[in-house]
Design a protein around this motif. Structure first.
Motif, PDB file in Angstrom:
ATOM      1  N   ILE A  78     -17.299  -8.124   9.979  1.00 24.79           N
ATOM      2  CA  ILE A  78     -16.385  -8.223  11.120  1.00 24.79           C
ATOM      3  C   ILE A  78     -16.948  -7.455  12.306  1.00 24.79           C
ATOM      4  CG2 ILE A  78     -14.068  -7.633  11.950  1.00 24.79           C
ATOM      5  CD1 ILE A  78     -13.127  -8.026   9.004  1.00 24.79           C
ATOM      6  N   TYR A  79     -17.454  -6.250  12.054  1.00 23.40           N
ATOM      7  CA  TYR A  79     -18.054  -5.466  13.124  1.00 23.40           C
ATOM      8  C   TYR A  79     -19.223  -6.195  13.774  1.00 23.40           C
ATOM      9  CZ  TYR A  79     -20.961  -1.911  15.315  1.00 23.40           C
ATOM     10  OH  TYR A  79     -21.750  -1.218  16.198  1.00 23.40           O
ATOM     11  N   ARG A  80     -20.015  -6.883  12.975  1.00 19.63           N
ATOM     12  CA  ARG A  80     -21.175  -7.619  13.500  1.00 19.63           C
ATOM     13  C   ARG A  80     -20.774  -8.957  14.116  1.00 19.63           C
ATOM     14  NH1 ARG A  80     -23.994  -6.239   7.861  1.00 19.63           N
ATOM     15  NH2 ARG A  80     -24.958  -4.236   8.400  1.00 19.63           N
ATOM     16  N   ARG A  81     -19.499  -9.262  14.142  1.00 14.53           N
ATOM     17  CA  ARG A  81     -18.927 -10.452  14.781  1.00 14.53           C
ATOM     18  C   ARG A  81     -19.236 -11.735  14.020  1.00 14.53           C
ATOM     19  NH1 ARG A  81     -18.294  -8.727  20.791  1.00 14.53           N
ATOM     20  NH2 ARG A  81     -19.426  -6.773  20.868  1.00 14.53           N
ATOM     21  N   ARG A  82     -19.540 -11.615  12.758  1.00 14.86           N
ATOM     22  CA  ARG A  82     -19.721 -12.813  11.948  1.00 14.86           C
ATOM     23  C   ARG A  82     -18.370 -13.433  11.593  1.00 14.86           C
ATOM     24  NH1 ARG A  82     -24.226  -9.907   8.067  1.00 14.86           N
ATOM     25  NH2 ARG A  82     -25.944  -9.959   9.590  1.00 14.86           N
ATOM     26  N   LEU A  83     -17.333 -12.609  11.628  1.00 11.21           N
ATOM     27  CA  LEU A  83     -15.964 -13.033  11.373  1.00 11.21           C
ATOM     28  C   LEU A  83     -15.054 -12.310  12.355  1.00 11.21           C
ATOM     29  CD1 LEU A  83     -15.831 -12.469   7.501  1.00 11.21           C
ATOM     30  CD2 LEU A  83     -15.874 -14.717   8.613  1.00 11.21           C
ATOM     31  N   MET A  84     -13.885 -12.899  12.642  1.00 12.37           N
ATOM     32  CA  MET A  84     -12.859 -12.173  13.381  1.00 12.37           C
ATOM     33  C   MET A  84     -12.075 -11.262  12.441  1.00 12.37           C
ATOM     34  SD  MET A  84     -11.450 -11.543  16.297  1.00 12.37           S
ATOM     35  CE  MET A  84     -11.875 -12.888  17.404  1.00 12.37           C
ATOM     36  N   GLY A  85     -11.910 -11.726  11.190  1.00 13.59           N
ATOM     37  CA  GLY A  85     -11.147 -10.914  10.257  1.00 13.59           C
ATOM     38  C   GLY A  85     -11.070 -11.571   8.896  1.00 13.59           C
ATOM     39  N   VAL A  86     -10.288 -10.934   8.021  1.00 15.91           N
ATOM     40  CA  VAL A  86     -10.074 -11.456   6.678  1.00 15.91           C
ATOM     41  C   VAL A  86      -8.627 -11.211   6.284  1.00 15.91           C
ATOM     42  CG1 VAL A  86     -10.891  -9.296   5.615  1.00 15.91           C
ATOM     43  CG2 VAL A  86     -10.833 -11.396   4.266  1.00 15.91           C
ATOM     44  N   VAL A  87      -8.012 -12.209   5.646  1.00 10.20           N
ATOM     45  CA  VAL A  87      -6.691 -12.068   5.048  1.00 10.20           C
ATOM     46  C   VAL A  87      -6.896 -11.900   3.547  1.00 10.20           C
ATOM     47  CG1 VAL A  87      -4.482 -13.180   4.565  1.00 10.20           C
ATOM     48  CG2 VAL A  87      -5.536 -13.431   6.824  1.00 10.20           C
ATOM     49  N   VAL A  88      -6.443 -10.769   3.028  1.00 10.59           N
ATOM     50  CA  VAL A  88      -6.532 -10.504   1.591  1.00 10.59           C
ATOM     51  C   VAL A  88      -5.187 -10.845   0.964  1.00 10.59           C
ATOM     52  CG1 VAL A  88      -7.018  -8.798  -0.191  1.00 10.59           C
ATOM     53  CG2 VAL A  88      -8.205  -8.669   2.019  1.00 10.59           C
ATOM     54  N   ARG A  89      -5.136 -11.976   0.282  1.00 10.20           N
ATOM     55  CA  ARG A  89      -3.889 -12.412  -0.330  1.00 10.20           C
ATOM     56  C   ARG A  89      -3.549 -11.556  -1.546  1.00 10.20           C
ATOM     57  NH1 ARG A  89      -5.213 -18.790  -0.037  1.00 10.20           N
ATOM     58  NH2 ARG A  89      -6.711 -18.084  -1.606  1.00 10.20           N
ATOM     59  N   GLY A  90      -2.286 -11.166  -1.639  1.00 11.88           N
ATOM     60  CA  GLY A  90      -1.832 -10.400  -2.784  1.00 11.88           C
ATOM     61  C   GLY A  90      -2.255  -8.951  -2.788  1.00 11.88           C
ATOM     62  N   ALA A  91      -2.536  -8.388  -1.623  1.00 16.58           N
ATOM     63  CA  ALA A  91      -2.893  -6.975  -1.562  1.00 16.58           C
ATOM     64  C   ALA A  91      -1.752  -6.099  -2.064  1.00 16.58           C
ATOM     65  CB  ALA A  91      -3.281  -6.584  -0.134  1.00 16.58           C
ATOM     66  N   PHE A  92      -0.535  -6.489  -1.756  1.00 16.75           N
ATOM     67  CA  PHE A  92       0.682  -5.868  -2.270  1.00 16.75           C
ATOM     68  C   PHE A  92       1.547  -6.971  -2.872  1.00 16.75           C
ATOM     69  CE2 PHE A  92      -0.814  -2.653   0.551  1.00 16.75           C
ATOM     70  CZ  PHE A  92      -0.228  -1.446   0.183  1.00 16.75           C
ATOM     71  N   ALA A  93       2.331  -6.640  -3.886  1.00 13.19           N
ATOM     72  CA  ALA A  93       3.222  -7.623  -4.490  1.00 13.19           C
ATOM     73  C   ALA A  93       4.345  -7.982  -3.522  1.00 13.19           C
ATOM     74  CB  ALA A  93       3.807  -7.073  -5.789  1.00 13.19           C
ATOM     75  N   SER A  94       4.646  -9.263  -3.392  1.00 14.52           N
ATOM     76  CA  SER A  94       5.692  -9.696  -2.460  1.00 14.52           C
ATOM     77  C   SER A  94       7.055  -9.124  -2.849  1.00 14.52           C
ATOM     78  CB  SER A  94       5.740 -11.225  -2.392  1.00 14.52           C
ATOM     79  OG  SER A  94       5.974 -11.785  -3.666  1.00 14.52           O
ATOM     80  N   ALA A  95       7.338  -9.017  -4.149  1.00 16.94           N
ATOM     81  CA  ALA A  95       8.617  -8.439  -4.579  1.00 16.94           C
ATOM     82  C   ALA A  95       8.717  -6.979  -4.167  1.00 16.94           C
ATOM     83  CB  ALA A  95       8.766  -8.575  -6.097  1.00 16.94           C
ATOM     84  N   HIS A  96       7.604  -6.259  -4.204  1.00 15.24           N
ATOM     85  CA  HIS A  96       7.596  -4.862  -3.765  1.00 15.24           C
ATOM     86  C   HIS A  96       7.879  -4.772  -2.268  1.00 15.24           C
ATOM     87  CE1 HIS A  96       5.153  -0.944  -3.074  1.00 15.24           C
ATOM     88  NE2 HIS A  96       6.438  -0.691  -3.155  1.00 15.24           N
ATOM     89  N   MET A  97       7.333  -5.693  -1.486  1.00 15.49           N
ATOM     90  CA  MET A  97       7.585  -5.678  -0.051  1.00 15.49           C
ATOM     91  C   MET A  97       9.070  -5.885   0.246  1.00 15.49           C
ATOM     92  SD  MET A  97       4.656  -5.006   1.421  1.00 15.49           S
ATOM     93  CE  MET A  97       4.719  -3.783   0.096  1.00 15.49           C
ATOM     94  N   ALA A  98       9.744  -6.721  -0.536  1.00 19.37           N
ATOM     95  CA  ALA A  98      11.186  -6.908  -0.360  1.00 19.37           C
ATOM     96  C   ALA A  98      11.936  -5.605  -0.633  1.00 19.37           C
ATOM     97  CB  ALA A  98      11.688  -8.023  -1.278  1.00 19.37           C
ATOM     98  N   GLU A  99      11.474  -4.828  -1.607  1.00 18.55           N
ATOM     99  CA  GLU A  99      12.090  -3.542  -1.898  1.00 18.55           C
ATOM    100  C   GLU A  99      11.886  -2.557  -0.746  1.00 18.55           C
ATOM    101  OE1 GLU A  99      10.645  -2.087  -5.586  1.00 18.55           O
ATOM    102  OE2 GLU A  99      11.413  -3.771  -6.754  1.00 18.55           O
ATOM    103  N   VAL A 100      10.710  -2.621  -0.111  1.00 21.92           N
ATOM    104  CA  VAL A 100      10.448  -1.751   1.038  1.00 21.92           C
ATOM    105  C   VAL A 100      11.444  -2.051   2.160  1.00 21.92           C
ATOM    106  CG1 VAL A 100       8.793  -1.197   2.859  1.00 21.92           C
ATOM    107  CG2 VAL A 100       8.014  -1.382   0.479  1.00 21.92           C
ATOM    108  N   VAL A 101      11.625  -3.324   2.459  1.00 22.22           N
ATOM    109  CA  VAL A 101      12.568  -3.712   3.510  1.00 22.22           C
ATOM    110  C   VAL A 101      13.975  -3.233   3.177  1.00 22.22           C
ATOM    111  CG1 VAL A 101      13.674  -5.668   4.662  1.00 22.22           C
ATOM    112  CG2 VAL A 101      11.211  -5.691   4.250  1.00 22.22           C
ATOM    113  N   ALA A 102      14.370  -3.395   1.918  1.00 21.23           N
ATOM    114  CA  ALA A 102      15.737  -3.065   1.518  1.00 21.23           C
ATOM    115  C   ALA A 102      16.002  -1.568   1.491  1.00 21.23           C
ATOM    116  CB  ALA A 102      16.025  -3.662   0.137  1.00 21.23           C
ATOM    117  N   ASN A 103      14.970  -0.764   1.250  1.00 20.18           N
ATOM    118  CA  ASN A 103      15.215   0.647   0.932  1.00 20.18           C
ATOM    119  C   ASN A 103      14.661   1.664   1.909  1.00 20.18           C
ATOM    120  OD1 ASN A 103      16.600   0.198  -1.594  1.00 20.18           O
ATOM    121  ND2 ASN A 103      14.621  -0.458  -2.417  1.00 20.18           N
TER     122      ASN A 103
END
Length: 279
Positions: A32-57
């Protein structure tokens, strides 16, 4: 670090990988620094169910620092460095309160810092990934939670602009400033709007002057879009790592629902021996 290949500059490609595929691309931060890519999306870095708990709590936790931003109504959990004074004592105290008060909340991920370092460490070319610290060893805020409600947006900006802030003075000598980038995890998605748009226009030499010469942010937006723009839409629990330091980007208006993200900044240290992150 190899020299930048200017022939490959301004790539708008955003790679998408599952978290268990990262070993196939172990040096993505340098890419990314060398401009070969703009970025990367890492799918599943955190569990989606855990993210819902973060929002709720997270709003129910005692001691979590809150911050009100000048550009959006939703606000933040955790007070970021860009909103701090040059004297970092209050900021560092707040960072420790955030760390202490959210420890159990992020325990399902093995700890907030541990999870960030685990994911980013796998794309850092073998370098250690550490939260930034002051001379006494006190940790900076590892990430803040940003909430955009209906009507909120983030205007055109680039993260190298933060180097002008007085609160950055203690950190800057530790960094290769040219490598400042961003990461964020999608915690909750709005029903409509709230989309990250990244433009191919490099701010390294022009900075804010580019927007001024184009007649301000609103007039500049379609001009920059015509030069090149990509919309990035990570799913809940996905981590986006991208070159927010050198390229203009914005978040479009949230038209319905609420947009929650967890993130901050990172850069190579001055000697390119480790990656430091903070919020």
């Amino acid at each position: 670090m190899a020299a930048i290949d200017h022939a490959a500059a301004n790539s708008l490609e955003v790679l998408t990988l599952d978290v268990d595929e990262l070993e196939r691309h172990p040096d993505l931060i340098a890419d990314i620094y060398r401009r070969r890519l703009m970025g990367v999306v890492v799918r599943g870095a955190f569990a989606s169910a855990h993210m819902a708990e973060v929002v709720a709590n997270v709003g129910r936790l005692e001691g979590v620092p809150r911050a009100v931003a000048p550009t959006f109504k939703g606000g933040l959990f955790g007070s970021p460095l860009v909103m701090a004074s040059e004297d970092l004592r209050d900021y560092l105290d707040g960072a420790q309160r955030f760390r202490d008060s959210t420890r159990e909340l992020f325990a399902p991920a093995g700890g907030l810092e541990a999870r960030i370092e685990h994911v980013m460490g796998r794309i850092a070319g073998g370098l250690p990934v550490d939260v930034a610290r002051d001379d006494a060893g006190r940790g900076y805020l590892p990430a803040s939670i940003r909430v955009l409600v209906e009507g909120d947006s983030l205007p055109l900006h680039y993260e190298n602009g933060t180097t002008r802030y007085a609160s950055m003075k203690q950190l800057l000598p530790r960094l290769d400033v040219a490598t400042i980038m961003s990461f964020y995890v999608a915690v909750a998605l709005p029903e409509e709007g709230g989309v990250l748009e990244v433009f191919s226009t490099d701010c390294t030499d022009g900075g804010d002057r580019i927007l001024h010469e184009l007649g301000g942010p609103e007039r500049a937006r379609p001009i920059l879009a015509a030069r090149g723009c990509v919309e990035v839409r990570p799913g809940v629990g996905d981590m986006l790592v991208f070159d927010a330091g050198r390229y203009y980007h914005l978040v479009s208006e949230v038209r319905s629902g609420t947009r929650w993200t967890l993130g901050g900044f990172f850069a190579f240290d001055r000697d390119h021996t480790r990656v430091l992150y903070w919020s």
